[in-house]
Design a protein around this motif. Sequence first.
Motif, PDB file in Angstrom:
ATOM      1  N   ARG A  81      17.129 -20.759   9.378  1.00 57.37           N
ATOM      2  CA  ARG A  81      16.848 -19.417   9.881  1.00 57.37           C
ATOM      3  C   ARG A  81      15.373 -19.294  10.267  1.00 57.37           C
ATOM      4  NH1 ARG A  81      21.486 -20.059   9.108  1.00 57.37           N
ATOM      5  NH2 ARG A  81      23.103 -18.561   8.602  1.00 57.37           N
ATOM      6  N   ASP A  82      14.762 -20.414  10.632  1.00 55.48           N
ATOM      7  CA  ASP A  82      13.336 -20.422  10.972  1.00 55.48           C
ATOM      8  C   ASP A  82      12.988 -19.440  12.081  1.00 55.48           C
ATOM      9  OD1 ASP A  82      12.870 -22.329   9.066  1.00 55.48           O
ATOM     10  OD2 ASP A  82      12.689 -24.002  10.473  1.00 55.48           O
ATOM     11  N   TYR A  83      13.923 -19.223  12.988  1.00 54.86           N
ATOM     12  CA  TYR A  83      13.637 -18.348  14.121  1.00 54.86           C
ATOM     13  C   TYR A  83      13.264 -16.935  13.671  1.00 54.86           C
ATOM     14  CZ  TYR A  83      18.083 -15.864  13.747  1.00 54.86           C
ATOM     15  OH  TYR A  83      19.121 -15.082  13.306  1.00 54.86           O
ATOM     16  N   THR A  84      13.712 -16.523  12.477  1.00 50.25           N
ATOM     17  CA  THR A  84      13.435 -15.161  12.010  1.00 50.25           C
ATOM     18  C   THR A  84      11.949 -14.948  11.711  1.00 50.25           C
ATOM     19  OG1 THR A  84      13.932 -15.746   9.709  1.00 50.25           O
ATOM     20  CG2 THR A  84      15.754 -14.889  11.047  1.00 50.25           C
ATOM     21  N   GLU A  85      11.204 -16.042  11.605  1.00 55.16           N
ATOM     22  CA  GLU A  85       9.768 -15.944  11.323  1.00 55.16           C
ATOM     23  C   GLU A  85       8.949 -15.690  12.583  1.00 55.16           C
ATOM     24  OE1 GLU A  85       8.622 -19.500   9.244  1.00 55.16           O
ATOM     25  OE2 GLU A  85      10.395 -19.387   7.948  1.00 55.16           O
ATOM     26  N   TYR A  86       9.594 -15.714  13.740  1.00 57.23           N
ATOM     27  CA  TYR A  86       8.879 -15.610  15.008  1.00 57.23           C
ATOM     28  C   TYR A  86       9.181 -14.297  15.706  1.00 57.23           C
ATOM     29  CZ  TYR A  86       8.236 -20.639  14.431  1.00 57.23           C
ATOM     30  OH  TYR A  86       7.904 -21.867  13.960  1.00 57.23           O
ATOM     31  N   GLU A  87       8.262 -13.904  16.577  1.00 58.58           N
ATOM     32  CA  GLU A  87       8.438 -12.758  17.465  1.00 58.58           C
ATOM     33  C   GLU A  87       8.051 -13.216  18.868  1.00 58.58           C
ATOM     34  OE1 GLU A  87       9.430  -9.568  16.941  1.00 58.58           O
ATOM     35  OE2 GLU A  87       9.887 -10.038  14.857  1.00 58.58           O
ATOM     36  N   PHE A  88       8.620 -12.554  19.863  1.00 58.56           N
ATOM     37  CA  PHE A  88       8.203 -12.833  21.232  1.00 58.56           C
ATOM     38  C   PHE A  88       6.763 -12.389  21.416  1.00 58.56           C
ATOM     39  CE2 PHE A  88      12.268 -13.276  23.805  1.00 58.56           C
ATOM     40  CZ  PHE A  88      11.907 -14.538  24.247  1.00 58.56           C
ATOM     41  N   TRP A  89       6.025 -13.100  22.222  1.00 56.69           N
ATOM     42  CA  TRP A  89       4.650 -12.742  22.513  1.00 56.69           C
ATOM     43  C   TRP A  89       4.640 -11.447  23.331  1.00 56.69           C
ATOM     44  CZ3 TRP A  89       7.543 -16.837  23.693  1.00 56.69           C
ATOM     45  CH2 TRP A  89       7.882 -17.069  25.029  1.00 56.69           C
ATOM     46  N   ARG A  90       3.520 -10.748  23.247  1.00 55.00           N
ATOM     47  CA  ARG A  90       3.412  -9.417  23.861  1.00 55.00           C
ATOM     48  C   ARG A  90       3.695  -9.439  25.359  1.00 55.00           C
ATOM     49  NH1 ARG A  90      -1.900  -6.604  22.503  1.00 55.00           N
ATOM     50  NH2 ARG A  90      -0.915  -6.674  20.481  1.00 55.00           N
ATOM     51  N   SER A  91       3.170 -10.414  26.074  1.00 54.54           N
ATOM     52  CA  SER A  91       3.388 -10.461  27.529  1.00 54.54           C
ATOM     53  C   SER A  91       4.876 -10.627  27.858  1.00 54.54           C
ATOM     54  CB  SER A  91       2.567 -11.581  28.169  1.00 54.54           C
ATOM     55  OG  SER A  91       2.964 -12.844  27.653  1.00 54.54           O
ATOM     56  N   ALA A  92       5.607 -11.392  27.052  1.00 53.08           N
ATOM     57  CA  ALA A  92       7.048 -11.556  27.272  1.00 53.08           C
ATOM     58  C   ALA A  92       7.770 -10.235  27.025  1.00 53.08           C
ATOM     59  CB  ALA A  92       7.612 -12.646  26.367  1.00 53.08           C
ATOM     60  N   ARG A  93       7.389  -9.540  25.969  1.00 54.65           N
ATOM     61  CA  ARG A  93       8.022  -8.246  25.687  1.00 54.65           C
ATOM     62  C   ARG A  93       7.766  -7.245  26.812  1.00 54.65           C
ATOM     63  NH1 ARG A  93       5.851  -9.126  20.510  1.00 54.65           N
ATOM     64  NH2 ARG A  93       4.395  -7.422  20.817  1.00 54.65           N
ATOM     65  N   ARG A  94       6.538  -7.267  27.362  1.00 60.44           N
ATOM     66  CA  ARG A  94       6.231  -6.366  28.485  1.00 60.44           C
ATOM     67  C   ARG A  94       7.120  -6.687  29.686  1.00 60.44           C
ATOM     68  NH1 ARG A  94       0.649  -6.641  27.062  1.00 60.44           N
ATOM     69  NH2 ARG A  94       0.415  -8.389  28.471  1.00 60.44           N
ATOM     70  N   SER A  95       7.271  -7.971  29.992  1.00 59.46           N
ATOM     71  CA  SER A  95       8.119  -8.374  31.117  1.00 59.46           C
ATOM     72  C   SER A  95       9.576  -7.986  30.863  1.00 59.46           C
ATOM     73  CB  SER A  95       8.027  -9.883  31.355  1.00 59.46           C
ATOM     74  OG  SER A  95       6.735 -10.234  31.780  1.00 59.46           O
ATOM     75  N   LEU A  96      10.052  -8.226  29.662  1.00 63.23           N
ATOM     76  CA  LEU A  96      11.443  -7.910  29.333  1.00 63.23           C
ATOM     77  C   LEU A  96      11.702  -6.406  29.312  1.00 63.23           C
ATOM     78  CD1 LEU A  96      12.091 -10.601  26.583  1.00 63.23           C
ATOM     79  CD2 LEU A  96      12.943 -10.595  28.949  1.00 63.23           C
ATOM     80  N   ASN A  97      10.707  -5.637  28.887  1.00 64.99           N
ATOM     81  CA  ASN A  97      10.863  -4.178  28.892  1.00 64.99           C
ATOM     82  C   ASN A  97      11.164  -3.657  30.292  1.00 64.99           C
ATOM     83  OD1 ASN A  97      10.538  -3.603  26.169  1.00 64.99           O
ATOM     84  ND2 ASN A  97       8.324  -3.347  26.334  1.00 64.99           N
ATOM     85  N   LYS A  98      10.572  -4.293  31.290  1.00 65.95           N
ATOM     86  CA  LYS A  98      10.754  -3.841  32.675  1.00 65.95           C
ATOM     87  C   LYS A  98      12.187  -4.043  33.160  1.00 65.95           C
ATOM     88  CE  LYS A  98       5.969  -4.743  33.903  1.00 65.95           C
ATOM     89  NZ  LYS A  98       5.059  -5.607  34.651  1.00 65.95           N
TER      90      LYS A  98
END
Length: 173
Positions: A81-98
Amino acid sequence: MDKNEISLLLLLRYFGYDEKSVIDMIDDFKGRLMIQKIVYISLVGGVDIGYSFTWNKHGPDSSRLTRAYNKILNSFMDGDRDYTEYEFWRSARRSLNKIKPLIVDNPLEEKGISKYEWLEIVSSILFWSTLYNNIDYGVEKVKELKLEYKDMIEPAKNEIVKYFPAMDQVLIV
């Protein structure tokens, strides 16, 4: 899990799919295809998690992404479950929000189009539009290839240009 598989899980989590939902999607043919479409639309939206795409009868397809499904299932079975320790980087979240509404919502649901079909139509238009830098060409190509959706392609184009305004002109990816 490698970084691409972790990124895939983060991407799906961003769009509201928890681990159980991901497992269910991987266990279902249309679910796997939905993952392909989500990753492809995200790529066009500016978030590249390491998968390249070609065309197949169901729209944009990545054979490497297909192989990642089994790795993810095996990792889950092994307790990874290592992936649970990570978050998307801010620039990716901004792009995905759009582009998030384009992936999460289904404006054609009232017309009997399923979420899977919506994502197939949108990703197919994006595939051909980006390949030829012309949304009108993409729309015509999809009308030719996906006759079963011909009445839904123009409404999908109208939604796409809301989230990709440059598509109404020339698009270069």
